[in-house]
Write an enzyme that holds these catalytic residues in place. Structure first.
Site, PDB file in Angstrom:
ATOM      1  CE  LYS A   1      21.932   8.443  10.143  1.00  0.00           C
ATOM      2  NZ  LYS A   1      20.565   8.478  10.711  1.00  0.00           N
TER       3      LYS A   1
ATOM      4  CD  GLU B   1      23.100  12.392   9.527  1.00  0.00           C
ATOM      5  OE1 GLU B   1      22.594  11.794   8.555  1.00  0.00           O
ATOM      6  OE2 GLU B   1      22.423  12.866  10.452  1.00  0.00           O
TER       7      GLU B   1
END
Length: 296
Positions: free
Chosen positions: A212, A175
């Site tokens: 993400k 992420e």
């Protein structure tokens, strides 16, 4: 690795719920839920209350595997129980794939980015995650400016730790968030896409990751990453957008599904009756699910 969970994560029609607020962000999450800081004393009481909140969400009839395919947990949540079962086991029994947040927060900003702080005892955390039947992990960095050297360092750190997680038999969610308020957001996303692609191309056939990412300024910027053979799934964070805005932007991106935290829980309150709570959660789940599976 649980192959059934892998297939659900690869092909499931739904979204991932992010329930992973850690020690630093827990007071803010509780306050938004209607539990102010002066209503509890010390960390133990705070974590008891946030687990009670998460339990209420997870056990709600609105939190169902038809629409929610995964959930990201904080370490304390992993170690606690829901209805007599460890949280990951409870989720798995409901058909929802459990993930664990493993990062320890962000370092100070340098070169326009915030790397992750060192993740102490990661091997031990991954061992315990396997014991608790966790499928994958999540770790967050933040990009504030389109600084090429800074973004390279973010992606390098994410993939280095990601390989350690893969070696432990888990699937990492990488992420590298791009700040939605960055004046150079679109340029940063182009640099980020290329850096991620380079690292994906270096993975072997038995090394798989999830991503993400902030919903991009230019729709479908990340389509090449979504289609990459080493990527199980690409999910989007809400990043400070309200739910309606996040859902609207998400719909414009083919193959991108949600992994929302605040946008999922915005309308929930500790003082709601069960009927009010379940209705509010169902409305949120319906709208996020719709944005994840129905594209423009």
């Amino acid at each position: 690795m649980n192959q059934q969970q892998f297939e659900k994560m690869k092909h499931g029609q739904g979204f991932i719920a992010a329930l992973d607020q850690s020690g630093g962000s827990t007071p803010k999450a509780l306050a938004a839920y209607g539990v102010p800081e002066d209503s509890y004393s010390g960390e133990d009481e705070m974590f008891d209350l946030v687990h009670k909140m998460r339990t209420r969400i997870i056990t709600s009839p609105a939190f169902n595997s038809d629409q929610i395919i995964g959930a990201i947990l904080f370490e304390q949540t992993m170690d606690r129980e829901i209805e007599g079962k460890y949280t990951a086991d409870y989720l798995a029994d409901q058909g929802i794939v459990p993930f664990l947040k493993v990062d320890k927060g962000l370092a100070d900003q340098t070169d326009g980015v915030q790397l992750m702080k060192p993740i102490d005892n990661l091997d031990e955390t991954l061992r315990r995650a396997n014991e608790r039947n966790i499928f994958g992990t999540k770790m967050r960095s933040v990009i504030h400016e389109p600084n090429e050297s800074g973004i390279k360092e973010v992606v390098k750190q994410q993939f280095e730790i990601g390989k350690q997680i893969i070696a432990a038999g888990l699937v990492p969610i990488i992420e590298p968030e791009v700040n939605i308020h960055s004046e150079g957001k679109e340029k940063a996303e182009e640099i980020l896409k290329e850096e991620i692609r380079k690292h994906l191309d270096q993975l072997s056939e038995d090394e798989n990751v999830m991503l993400k990412l902030t919903i991009p300024t230019e729709a479908n910027t990340y389509k090449q990453l979504i289609d990459h053979p080493r990527v199980v799934r690409v999910v989007a964070l809400s990043g400070g957008y309200d739910r309606d805005k996040a859902n609207s932007l998400l719909k414009e991106n083919d193959g991108l599904i949600a992994s929302f935290s605040r946008a999922l829980a915005d309308d929930l309150n500790a003082n709601q009756s069960d009927k009010e709570f379940n209705t509010a959660l169902q409305n949120a789940v319906d709208s996020i699910h719709n944005a994840s599976v129905n594209k423009k």
